[in-house]
Write a protein that holds these residues in place. Structure first.
Motif, PDB file in Angstrom:
ATOM      1  N   ARG A 281      24.055  10.152  17.069  1.00  0.00           N
ATOM      2  CA  ARG A 281      25.353  10.553  17.620  1.00  0.00           C
ATOM      3  C   ARG A 281      25.561  10.036  19.041  1.00  0.00           C
ATOM      4  NH1 ARG A 281      26.109  15.563  16.100  1.00  0.00           N
ATOM      5  NH2 ARG A 281      27.887  15.889  17.472  1.00  0.00           N
TER       6      ARG A 281
ATOM      7  N   SER B 164      25.225  12.086  12.498  1.00  0.00           N
ATOM      8  CA  SER B 164      25.399  13.299  13.301  1.00  0.00           C
ATOM      9  C   SER B 164      24.109  13.710  13.995  1.00  0.00           C
ATOM     10  CB  SER B 164      25.872  14.445  12.406  1.00  0.00           C
ATOM     11  OG  SER B 164      24.909  14.724  11.400  1.00  0.00           O
TER      12      SER B 164
ATOM     13  N   SER C 107      30.694  23.011  12.709  1.00  0.00           N
ATOM     14  CA  SER C 107      31.163  21.782  12.066  1.00  0.00           C
ATOM     15  C   SER C 107      30.403  21.428  10.791  1.00  0.00           C
ATOM     16  CB  SER C 107      31.064  20.599  13.049  1.00  0.00           C
ATOM     17  OG  SER C 107      29.698  20.293  13.316  1.00  0.00           O
TER      18      SER C 107
ATOM     19  N   GLU D 179      27.593  19.845  10.848  1.00  0.00           N
ATOM     20  CA  GLU D 179      26.807  18.641  11.102  1.00  0.00           C
ATOM     21  C   GLU D 179      25.315  18.971  11.176  1.00  0.00           C
ATOM     22  OE1 GLU D 179      29.235  15.848  14.078  1.00  0.00           O
ATOM     23  OE2 GLU D 179      29.150  17.944  14.717  1.00  0.00           O
TER      24      GLU D 179
ATOM     25  N   VAL E 124      22.171  18.295  12.929  1.00  0.00           N
ATOM     26  CA  VAL E 124      21.784  17.731  14.217  1.00  0.00           C
ATOM     27  C   VAL E 124      20.334  17.244  14.172  1.00  0.00           C
ATOM     28  CG1 VAL E 124      21.518  18.232  16.679  1.00  0.00           C
ATOM     29  CG2 VAL E 124      23.426  19.213  15.393  1.00  0.00           C
TER      30      VAL E 124
ATOM     31  N   GLN F 130      26.935  12.894   8.859  1.00  0.00           N
ATOM     32  CA  GLN F 130      27.849  12.016   9.579  1.00  0.00           C
ATOM     33  C   GLN F 130      28.683  12.840  10.554  1.00  0.00           C
ATOM     34  OE1 GLN F 130      29.592  10.193   5.920  1.00  0.00           O
ATOM     35  NE2 GLN F 130      28.829   8.265   6.762  1.00  0.00           N
ATOM     36  N   PRO F 131      29.138  12.236  11.642  1.00  0.00           N
ATOM     37  CA  PRO F 131      29.915  12.993  12.636  1.00  0.00           C
ATOM     38  C   PRO F 131      31.167  13.605  12.019  1.00  0.00           C
ATOM     39  CG  PRO F 131      29.237  10.867  13.521  1.00  0.00           C
ATOM     40  CD  PRO F 131      28.911  10.840  12.067  1.00  0.00           C
ATOM     41  N   ARG F 132      31.469  14.826  12.454  1.00  0.00           N
ATOM     42  CA  ARG F 132      32.643  15.534  11.956  1.00  0.00           C
ATOM     43  C   ARG F 132      33.167  16.433  13.067  1.00  0.00           C
ATOM     44  NH1 ARG F 132      31.155  19.543   7.399  1.00  0.00           N
ATOM     45  NH2 ARG F 132      31.221  17.762   5.986  1.00  0.00           N
TER      46      ARG F 132
END
Length: 570
Positions: free
Chosen positions: A83, A221, A255, A257, A259, A433-435
């Motif tokens: 990220r 993410s 979210s 995600e 991490v 994945q980023p969100r």
């Protein structure tokens, strides 16, 4: 002088006959010579044509094989980055050794030279390949520059190199189970590497659009710093408690995600052979386990959300419960009537089972399904195991499930369900994945009320202050959580001296941002004279992760707060 004249006919015959005889012999000879010459030329042209056809056939196979090999080794892959832009996987150029056996002049010389430089090669196999008469064969893939130079200096005809893309993972095993690995042809085998192949990269490669092209990196993410912390603390815990395996997850509760996620023993994707060893499976998403008393979090939330139980209620935990020939007891029983908060912080099996009975078997099954604990949870990783459900979901099964036995789920499922319990009641599908939070809310599903979520935050924080999770407390971060100590099953029976411990937590509990789950497999007592329950090993491991990772995640400590349970109204 008298001239005697011969008859004209005689002269004509005398002059013409020699011509007739000579002309007849010359024509036959000439025709024979012409035919011979024509035949000779035809034979020569036939020989040349045959040779050309033979050469064409000889060149066709190596040409196709070489082109195929060239296409294979030139296939590119996008970088994988965390990220913050740190590289998790990238392509580097390397040399691969090949041979064209039909151009080898001296097989013995070639074999001797190659084995001298590359003793790891199988001499018999190399000889068979060089004697095969094939147009193209691989001898060794992914060579170091030094070894490639040594082979080049041998000067062997028919031996050459192709430059190819080799996948390189700078962090080694740090995020191995997340990024996955590729095969020798740079095709994804596991993890995110396989995911991007299945989604779009394989199609690009098949169309020739991924050869020697620079592609946009794929951002994940994952925070590499936090990933290192989780793995490092798991390594320390396995060593400290002499455990056989461990897993850890840090999940963004707002979210969905992921991490950080680590599972030990892990593997270095730079050495893909390690991934084939059975003990190195991804336990976080690919293994299912009975989670023990961690499940009391979901049973309590279910009971409160149903309205059949309130936080002011009490249940009699004086005597064990007998059901279908089985006895349900408490590990450290208080042998008295317990309130709902006491049932939670003392981890009473009897009280929890009675809360479930007050709610109902059908309600339990529906609620756990609502939390996605009874069906396969999908993530970008291909390694997602399906839960193991009881063969008959009857009253006995429901009672044992209420305190974490009889239903096996993945640690990731547990973390995702816990995020819903503490974040206000919204179940968010996990992602690597980023969100954004806005995107997450559009995907979220309300599974319990905000009031119940607030009550659960109170109970989880209370358990760290006054219950079995005291060793998970980190000053300034208002950590809340629940311990789980599950006996393992061998040959169909529970084994008392083998446990799988876990601690499910979140912080900060007044407005939870992150869920942290730690699982330790078969921990031993840290020293003689003490136990090996989750409160003594999984809980302090969570504290170590929070202490190191929270500042990296931008969660600043707030000293002077969090010494008391968060306020709730009921």
């Amino acid at each position: 002088m008298t001239i005697v004249s011969e008859p004209a006919s005689f002269l004509q015959i005398k002059r013409s006959n020699p011509r007739v005889v000579r002309g007849s012999v010359s024509s036959s000879a000439v025709k024979s010579r012409v035919y011979v010459a024509m035949l000779a030329f035809a034979c020569v042209y036939a020989a040349i044509a045959g040779r050309l056809v033979l050469l064409a056939q000889m060149e066709e196979a190596p040409s196709r094989a070489w082109i195929s090999a060239q296409d294979s080794v030139s296939a590119s892959r996008p970088d994988l980055i965390d990220r913050n832009g740190e590289i998790l996987a990238t392509d580097i150029k390397t040399a691969s050794l090949y041979a064209e056996p039909r151009r080898i002049l001296d097989v013995d010389e070639a074999v001797e030279g190659l084995i001298r430089v590359l003793p790891e090669l199988d001499e018999g196999l190399v000889r068979r390949r060089l004697e095969s008469g094939a147009g193209f064969v691989w001898l060794k893939r992914e060579m170091t520059p030094h070894k490639a130079e040594e082979v080049h200096n041998l000067g062997l005809p028919g031996i050459g190199f192709l430059s190819e893309n080799q996948r390189f993972y700078p962090g080694g095993p740090t995020a191995g189970h997340i990024v996955g690995s590729v095969n020798v042809d740079n095709q994804g085998l596991a993890g995110i590497e396989k995911y991007i192949d299945d989604e779009w990269l394989a199609d690009l490669q098949s169309l020739g659009f991924a050869s020697n092209r620079t592609m946009e990196p794929v951002r994940l993410s994952v925070d590499l710093r936090v990933q290192h912390v989780v793995r490092d603390e798991l390594v320390k815990a396995m060593d400290r408690y002499k455990a056989i395996a461990a897993a850890g997850i840090v999940l963004d509760a707002k979210s969905g995600e992921v991490v950080a996620m680590s599972s030990l023993p892990d593997y270095d994707p730079n050495d893909r052979s390690q991934a084939l060893q059975k003990d190195r499976l991804n336990r976080a998403t690919g293994g299912v386990f009975e989670m023990g008393s961690v499940f009391k979090t979901f049973t309590t939330a279910m009971a409160l959300d149903s309205g059949a139980v309130s936080i002011n209620d009490s249940f009699d935990a004086t005597r064990p419960i007998r059901a279908a020939g089985r006895t349900i007891t408490d590990f450290h029983g208080k042998n008295r009537i317990l309130s709902v908060p006491e049932i939670f912080i003392y981890s009473s099996n009897i009280g929890t089972a009675k809360m479930m009975l007050a709610t109902g078997v059908a309600r339990q099954k529906e609620f756990l399904g609502r939390l996605h604990l009874t069906s396969r949870l999908k993530t970008e990783l291909p390694e997602n195991a399906a839960p193991l459900l009881p063969p008959k979901w009857n009253e006995l099964a429901a009672m044992t499930i209420s305190f974490g036995h009889g239903l096996s789920v993945t640690p990731m499922q547990t973390a995702v369900a816990a995020a819903a319990v503490v974040n206000g009641g919204t179940l968010l599908p996990p992602t690597f994945q980023p969100r954004s939070e806005e995107e997450a809310q559009a995907l979220g599903k309300q599974v319990l009320s905000a009031d119940v979520s607030r009550m659960m935050r109170y109970l989880l924080r209370l358990n760290v202050l006054s219950g079995s999770g005291r060793r998970a407390d980190v000053p300034g971060y208002t950590v809340g959580g629940k311990t789980g100590t599950a006996e393992k099953i061998e040959n169909g029976r529970y084994v008392r001296n083998k446990r799988r411990n876990s601690f499910l937590s979140a912080f900060p509990m007044d407005d939870p941002r992150y869920v942290v789950l730690i699982v330790i497999d078969e921990p031993k007592p840290e020293r003689a004279g003490i136990g090996a329950t989750a409160g003594l090993n999984a809980a302090p491991t969570v504290a170590a992760v929070v202490r190191r990772a929270a500042p990296m995640l931008g969660v600043m400590p707030r000293f002077g707060k969090g010494d008391e349970p968060i306020e709730i109204s009921y």
